[in-house]
Design an enzyme around this catalytic site. Structure first.
Site, PDB file in Angstrom:
ATOM      1  N   LYS A   1     -27.945  41.129  -6.681  1.00  0.00           N
ATOM      2  CA  LYS A   1     -27.376  42.116  -7.595  1.00  0.00           C
ATOM      3  C   LYS A   1     -28.394  42.629  -8.614  1.00  0.00           C
ATOM      4  CE  LYS A   1     -24.317  40.242 -10.173  1.00  0.00           C
ATOM      5  NZ  LYS A   1     -24.768  40.100 -11.552  1.00  0.00           N
TER       6      LYS A   1
ATOM      7  N   ARG B   1     -16.186  40.585 -15.806  1.00  0.00           N
ATOM      8  CA  ARG B   1     -16.089  39.429 -14.919  1.00  0.00           C
ATOM      9  C   ARG B   1     -14.691  38.835 -14.922  1.00  0.00           C
ATOM     10  NH1 ARG B   1     -21.549  35.850 -14.563  1.00  0.00           N
ATOM     11  NH2 ARG B   1     -22.633  37.751 -15.088  1.00  0.00           N
TER      12      ARG B   1
ATOM     13  N   ARG C   1     -20.952  28.195 -11.310  1.00  0.00           N
ATOM     14  CA  ARG C   1     -20.983  29.657 -11.407  1.00  0.00           C
ATOM     15  C   ARG C   1     -20.422  30.293 -10.128  1.00  0.00           C
ATOM     16  NH1 ARG C   1     -26.679  29.869 -11.809  1.00  0.00           N
ATOM     17  NH2 ARG C   1     -26.689  32.130 -11.868  1.00  0.00           N
TER      18      ARG C   1
HETATM   19  P1  ADP Z   1     -25.217  34.919 -13.026  1.00  0.00           P
HETATM   20  O1  ADP Z   1     -24.262  36.000 -12.711  1.00  0.00           O
HETATM   21  O2  ADP Z   1     -26.304  34.789 -12.008  1.00  0.00           O
HETATM   22  O3  ADP Z   1     -24.559  33.638 -13.402  1.00  0.00           O
HETATM   23  P2  ADP Z   1     -25.966  36.287 -15.457  1.00  0.00           P
HETATM   24  O4  ADP Z   1     -27.345  36.460 -15.981  1.00  0.00           O
HETATM   25  O5  ADP Z   1     -25.222  37.515 -15.068  1.00  0.00           O
HETATM   26  O6  ADP Z   1     -26.077  35.282 -14.281  1.00  0.00           O
HETATM   27  O7  ADP Z   1     -25.097  35.483 -16.515  1.00  0.00           O
HETATM   28  C1  ADP Z   1     -25.558  34.262 -17.044  1.00  0.00           C
HETATM   29  C2  ADP Z   1     -24.479  33.638 -17.902  1.00  0.00           C
HETATM   30  O8  ADP Z   1     -24.134  34.532 -18.983  1.00  0.00           O
HETATM   31  C3  ADP Z   1     -23.146  33.368 -17.211  1.00  0.00           C
HETATM   32  O9  ADP Z   1     -23.141  32.135 -16.511  1.00  0.00           O
HETATM   33  C4  ADP Z   1     -22.200  33.338 -18.415  1.00  0.00           C
HETATM   34  O10 ADP Z   1     -22.318  32.119 -19.149  1.00  0.00           O
HETATM   35  C5  ADP Z   1     -22.750  34.443 -19.298  1.00  0.00           C
HETATM   36  N1  ADP Z   1     -22.123  35.753 -18.982  1.00  0.00           N
HETATM   37  C6  ADP Z   1     -22.739  36.858 -18.454  1.00  0.00           C
HETATM   38  N2  ADP Z   1     -21.865  37.870 -18.294  1.00  0.00           N
HETATM   39  C7  ADP Z   1     -20.664  37.409 -18.718  1.00  0.00           C
HETATM   40  C8  ADP Z   1     -19.362  37.967 -18.792  1.00  0.00           C
HETATM   41  N3  ADP Z   1     -19.094  39.226 -18.383  1.00  0.00           N
HETATM   42  N4  ADP Z   1     -18.359  37.193 -19.304  1.00  0.00           N
HETATM   43  C9  ADP Z   1     -18.592  35.938 -19.720  1.00  0.00           C
HETATM   44  N5  ADP Z   1     -19.796  35.343 -19.664  1.00  0.00           N
HETATM   45  C10 ADP Z   1     -20.826  36.055 -19.168  1.00  0.00           C
END
Ligand code: ADP
Length: 218
Positions: free
Chosen positions: A13, A88, A171
């Site tokens: 992604k 999310r 995750r």
């Molecule tokens: P990944 O999708 O690979 O877990 P990201 O860099 O997108 O990695 O996100 C890392 C972390 O940031 C997530 O595990 C979560 O703790 C937090 N996070 C990111 N986006 C959101 C969201 N939309 N809602 C809640 N937590 C989020």
């Protein structure tokens, strides 16, 4: 042009988002990157978010929604935005559907990058990102020219703390139980463009750009 990219951890992604944003001429806004920046700068949001990121859990909706909606008000977002990692949860999607009209915007397309779970674990185990700009490498499938250094900016490559151990499984569990439900939400709005993410980076890229263009012109 407001586009949302949905894909599990390791689906490619981030890599695809950067290329798609460039092709469409809009900024790529990744909620995870926003959180990591807040944490690095030791802000109030960063302080609240840190423990959740370390455990691989979702940051509470109120903190997340406020952070992203604020970012969307910045000047570079006027022509549109490619959202990566947000929404999310259904609550986040509803908050976005409520907040965007206030900025004269709406969600135009939701792209789902579909990759089977077995494939995802292996990809995550090899993932390294650069300190300076979060460029993504994979030591098995897409290694940098010089070990441990970013090809593009020379900064150090590191493995995210939540890409190892239990946090990875957690995750993926959250993705396949919770985030996946967003697809139904957006299917009802007839906004979903599904792309097979289990092919080469170039083929995925082509399918993505074509899928989005077709959907926007329909
Ligand atoms: P990944 O999708 O690979 O877990 P990201 O860099 O997108 O990695 O996100 C890392 C972390 O940031 C997530 O595990 C979560 O703790 C937090 N996070 C990111 N986006 C959101 C969201 N939309 N809602 C809640 N937590 C989020």
């Amino acid at each position: 042009m407001e586009i949302i990219l949905i894909g599990a951890q390791g689906s490619g992604k981030g890599t695809q988002a950067a290329m798609l944003a460039q092709a469409l001429g809009i900024p790529h806004i990744a909620s995870g990157d926003l959180f990591r920046k807040e944490i690095e700068e030791e802000t109030e949001i960063g302080r609240k978010a840190r423990e959740y990121l370390d455990r691989g859990e979702l940051v509470p909706d109120d903190v997340t929604i406020a952070m992203v909606l604020k970012r969307l008000q910045e000047a570079d977002c006027v022509p549109g935005v490619l959202l990566d990692g947000f929404p999310r949860t259904i609550a986040q999607a509803e908050a976005l559907d409520k907040g965007l009209p206030e900025l004269g915007k709406k969600v135009d397309a939701v792209v789902y990058l579909n990759v089977p779970r077995e494939e995802l674990l292996q990809r995550l185990a090899g993932r390294y990102i650069c300190r300076a700009h979060q460029h993504v490498y994979n030591i098995y499938t897409r290694p940098p020219r010089e070990a441990g250094r970013c090809d593009l900016d020379g900064s150090e490559l590191y493995q995210r703390s939540d890409d190892v151990g239990e946090a990875v499984q957690r995750r993926l569990d959250i993705f396949f139980t919770q985030t996946i439900r967003l697809l139904d939400y957006y299917y009802q709005q007839e906004k979903v463009v599904e792309v097979d993410g289990n092919q080469s980076i170039e083929l995925v890229q082509r399918a993505l750009v074509e899928g989005v263009r077709k959907h926007l012109n329909a």
